[in-house]
Write a protein that holds these residues in place. Sequence first.
Motif, PDB file in Angstrom:
ATOM      1  N   ARG A 155      58.795  46.603  79.678  1.00 27.10           N
ATOM      2  CA  ARG A 155      60.233  46.655  79.904  1.00 27.10           C
ATOM      3  C   ARG A 155      61.033  46.825  78.618  1.00 27.10           C
ATOM      4  O   ARG A 155      61.980  47.617  78.564  1.00 27.10           O
ATOM      5  N   LEU A 156      60.680  46.088  77.573  1.00 23.69           N
ATOM      6  CA  LEU A 156      61.487  46.149  76.363  1.00 23.69           C
ATOM      7  C   LEU A 156      61.469  47.529  75.708  1.00 23.69           C
ATOM      8  O   LEU A 156      62.525  48.027  75.307  1.00 23.69           O
ATOM      9  N   PRO A 157      60.305  48.193  75.580  1.00 26.28           N
ATOM     10  CA  PRO A 157      60.342  49.558  75.035  1.00 26.28           C
ATOM     11  C   PRO A 157      61.141  50.523  75.907  1.00 26.28           C
ATOM     12  O   PRO A 157      61.792  51.439  75.384  1.00 26.28           O
ATOM     13  N   THR A 158      61.111  50.312  77.222  1.00 27.38           N
ATOM     14  CA  THR A 158      61.905  51.162  78.118  1.00 27.38           C
ATOM     15  C   THR A 158      63.389  51.019  77.819  1.00 27.38           C
ATOM     16  O   THR A 158      64.130  52.009  77.755  1.00 27.38           O
ATOM     17  N   ILE A 159      63.834  49.783  77.638  1.00 28.84           N
ATOM     18  CA  ILE A 159      65.238  49.546  77.313  1.00 28.84           C
ATOM     19  C   ILE A 159      65.573  50.173  75.960  1.00 28.84           C
ATOM     20  O   ILE A 159      66.623  50.833  75.810  1.00 28.84           O
ATOM     21  N   LEU A 160      64.704  49.988  74.969  1.00 36.69           N
ATOM     22  CA  LEU A 160      64.950  50.572  73.644  1.00 36.69           C
ATOM     23  C   LEU A 160      65.012  52.093  73.708  1.00 36.69           C
ATOM     24  O   LEU A 160      65.851  52.719  73.046  1.00 36.69           O
ATOM     25  N   THR A 161      64.133  52.701  74.475  1.00 34.68           N
ATOM     26  CA  THR A 161      64.140  54.164  74.618  1.00 34.68           C
ATOM     27  C   THR A 161      65.450  54.637  75.224  1.00 34.68           C
ATOM     28  O   THR A 161      66.021  55.652  74.803  1.00 34.68           O
ATOM     29  N   LYS A 162      65.960  53.898  76.216  1.00 35.43           N
ATOM     30  CA  LYS A 162      67.251  54.251  76.816  1.00 35.43           C
ATOM     31  C   LYS A 162      68.386  54.117  75.801  1.00 35.43           C
ATOM     32  O   LYS A 162      69.324  54.914  75.786  1.00 35.43           O
ATOM     33  N   VAL A 163      68.309  53.101  74.945  1.00 35.65           N
ATOM     34  CA  VAL A 163      69.324  52.920  73.908  1.00 35.65           C
ATOM     35  C   VAL A 163      69.311  54.107  72.945  1.00 35.65           C
ATOM     36  O   VAL A 163      70.364  54.671  72.602  1.00 35.65           O
ATOM     37  N   ILE A 164      68.127  54.495  72.508  1.00 33.25           N
ATOM     38  CA  ILE A 164      67.994  55.636  71.592  1.00 33.25           C
ATOM     39  C   ILE A 164      68.533  56.906  72.246  1.00 33.25           C
ATOM     40  O   ILE A 164      69.275  57.678  71.624  1.00 33.25           O
ATOM     41  N   LEU A 222      66.215  53.409  62.689  1.00 30.46           N
ATOM     42  CA  LEU A 222      65.974  51.964  62.702  1.00 30.46           C
ATOM     43  C   LEU A 222      65.464  51.493  64.062  1.00 30.46           C
ATOM     44  O   LEU A 222      64.572  50.641  64.151  1.00 30.46           O
ATOM     45  N   LEU A 223      66.019  52.051  65.130  1.00 29.26           N
ATOM     46  CA  LEU A 223      65.603  51.643  66.474  1.00 29.26           C
ATOM     47  C   LEU A 223      64.195  52.143  66.804  1.00 29.26           C
ATOM     48  O   LEU A 223      63.430  51.465  67.491  1.00 29.26           O
ATOM     49  N   SER A 224      63.843  53.326  66.306  1.00 30.47           N
ATOM     50  CA  SER A 224      62.486  53.840  66.503  1.00 30.47           C
ATOM     51  C   SER A 224      61.482  52.960  65.769  1.00 30.47           C
ATOM     52  O   SER A 224      60.384  52.678  66.277  1.00 30.47           O
ATOM     53  N   LYS A 225      61.854  52.511  64.582  1.00 20.06           N
ATOM     54  CA  LYS A 225      61.006  51.587  63.829  1.00 20.06           C
ATOM     55  C   LYS A 225      60.844  50.276  64.591  1.00 20.06           C
ATOM     56  O   LYS A 225      59.739  49.719  64.686  1.00 20.06           O
ATOM     57  N   LEU A 226      61.937  49.776  65.157  1.00 17.95           N
ATOM     58  CA  LEU A 226      61.893  48.544  65.944  1.00 17.95           C
ATOM     59  C   LEU A 226      60.960  48.706  67.148  1.00 17.95           C
ATOM     60  O   LEU A 226      60.153  47.816  67.444  1.00 17.95           O
ATOM     61  N   ARG A 227      61.054  49.842  67.817  1.00 20.49           N
ATOM     62  CA  ARG A 227      60.183  50.089  68.980  1.00 20.49           C
ATOM     63  C   ARG A 227      58.712  50.079  68.569  1.00 20.49           C
ATOM     64  O   ARG A 227      57.871  49.517  69.264  1.00 20.49           O
ATOM     65  N   ASN A 228      58.414  50.667  67.430  1.00 24.05           N
ATOM     66  CA  ASN A 228      57.038  50.666  66.939  1.00 24.05           C
ATOM     67  C   ASN A 228      56.563  49.248  66.617  1.00 24.05           C
ATOM     68  O   ASN A 228      55.427  48.877  66.923  1.00 24.05           O
ATOM     69  N   GLU A 229      57.450  48.458  66.023  1.00 24.93           N
ATOM     70  CA  GLU A 229      57.092  47.072  65.696  1.00 24.93           C
ATOM     71  C   GLU A 229      56.707  46.295  66.949  1.00 24.93           C
ATOM     72  O   GLU A 229      55.705  45.576  66.978  1.00 24.93           O
ATOM     73  N   LEU A 230      57.511  46.411  67.997  1.00 27.21           N
ATOM     74  CA  LEU A 230      57.247  45.600  69.187  1.00 27.21           C
ATOM     75  C   LEU A 230      56.051  46.124  69.971  1.00 27.21           C
ATOM     76  O   LEU A 230      55.367  45.361  70.654  1.00 27.21           O
ATOM     77  N   TRP A 261      55.306  39.796  67.707  1.00 17.86           N
ATOM     78  CA  TRP A 261      55.885  40.107  69.003  1.00 17.86           C
ATOM     79  C   TRP A 261      55.057  39.601  70.172  1.00 17.86           C
ATOM     80  O   TRP A 261      55.590  39.032  71.125  1.00 17.86           O
ATOM     81  N   PHE A 262      53.731  39.797  70.150  1.00 17.00           N
ATOM     82  CA  PHE A 262      52.906  39.439  71.305  1.00 17.00           C
ATOM     83  C   PHE A 262      52.520  37.968  71.311  1.00 17.00           C
ATOM     84  O   PHE A 262      52.050  37.453  72.319  1.00 17.00           O
ATOM     85  N   LYS A 263      52.699  37.287  70.188  1.00 20.04           N
ATOM     86  CA  LYS A 263      52.210  35.909  70.080  1.00 20.04           C
ATOM     87  C   LYS A 263      53.358  34.904  70.015  1.00 20.04           C
ATOM     88  O   LYS A 263      53.168  33.782  69.578  1.00 20.04           O
ATOM     89  N   SER A 264      54.532  35.322  70.414  1.00 19.13           N
ATOM     90  CA  SER A 264      55.697  34.437  70.372  1.00 19.13           C
ATOM     91  C   SER A 264      56.275  34.267  71.769  1.00 19.13           C
ATOM     92  O   SER A 264      55.954  35.037  72.681  1.00 19.13           O
ATOM     93  N   ALA A 265      57.129  33.274  71.909  1.00 21.30           N
ATOM     94  CA  ALA A 265      57.723  32.987  73.221  1.00 21.30           C
ATOM     95  C   ALA A 265      58.521  34.187  73.718  1.00 21.30           C
ATOM     96  O   ALA A 265      59.273  34.816  72.966  1.00 21.30           O
TER      97      ALA A 265
END
Length: 451
Positions: A31-40, A68-76, A114-118
């Motif tokens: 879900r989160l990458p989908t939202i980020l892609t829509k933002v971009i 910056l947002l593409s970098k964020l998407r890659n991070e998550l 990202w994967f190991k946090s709440a």
Amino acid sequence: MMAADQTGLGVPPSLSAKVVGSFAYLTIRDRLPTILTKVIDTIHRNKNKFFEEYGEEGIQAEKQTISLLSKLRNELQTDKPVLELTDGLQDTESWNRYLQRQQRLRGDEEAVSWFKSAWLYMECYMYRRIQEALWLNPPMSDFDVFNEAKTQSFFESQQAVMTMCTYLEGVNKNVEKLSENQLFEQFNKLLQVSLWGNKCDLSISAGQGNSQKSSPIDSLNSLQSFILVDDSNMVWSTLNSAKRPGQSGKSSADRVDIVLDNAGFELVTDLILADFLVSSGLARQIHFHGKSFPWFVSDVTANDFQWTIRQTVAANHKWMSMSGVQWQNYVKEGVWCYHDHPFWTQPHEFCDMAADAPDLYSTLQEADLVLLKGDLNYRKLTGDRDWDHTIGFNTALRGFGPAPLCSLRTLKANIQVGLQPGQGEKLTSQDPNWMTSGKYAVIQFSSPKSE
């Protein structure tokens, strides 16, 4: 799943539960990458607008923000460590302290990632990083990447809005003649309309259309059986016990605070409930609490609040327009007040509020009743923990109780407390997705006096 006490506040074991984490990986990967892609995509589609308004500076801001947002998407998507914020805004230090607190809880063995946090922390962090990308690239700092979705949701719900404003006019016209029982009946109906308005949540649908088409009043009877906890009698009793004589001789509760959730149709249902509370004499003043920047796709900001009232005023429908004019007057006269505070757009659980945002906690203590709308507020109320379904709501709040409060929430996340023994198990056997489908709801009350 994460350790029980993520806050570092030393919550006693008897009052703790594991932070919900079983859906974090799925949510972050899907879900989160989908939202980020829509933002971009939204930013890119507005490229010509930025050029027309700001020239080459606008084009450069668009490119840098997307980078910056593409970098964020890659991070998550690749489980990179969570980074400190660098934009130097009012809440930056608080966010970075929270990250440091999470790292201390882990020790030096592994970075907060990202994967190991709440799940709750990572969702909040993503929306804050979206704002960082915008704020670091003026003149795009004030651009609302979710505005198109919120606007569309409002206009697609026009028929339902007109129906509700017409209904409100009929109630208000006769409100002085209503008996105590009739007043409670109308209060209960509009409380439930506000409750079910919470189904219109764009962050759950990743920004896909989610509007109200039919008349909510007509649906209330058929929806009654899906309210798993209904404490509306306690809410009503609280309002009546808080009544104090006013200048007009009428008795009212001094103040009701509404912690808002979604813009669009849900916000209209909140405004209609607030209008009724004032016009019926149940409250003298309503304080609305919204977000200080665009958040979880459809959450209400000051711009959304003001825009919704202006659109209602301008509507080509008599009762909708008259409702808007009344709401405008309430704002001008100070009967309605809108506030935002950085705490609402931070990852903290509400039990942290007294320590981390004492000014906001003091503000809520002035209310006779606090209504908290929606799923995210419920997750923060309960710490997004994997409580047993029969744990009491008061227990799950872990000391948060600035005033009598009520959660109005349709269930869209894997957490629910305050159920009867066996109720959760029965629901699971009948509908395995009962906690996340938005089909079920609660009107759940707590008072500091009931501790």
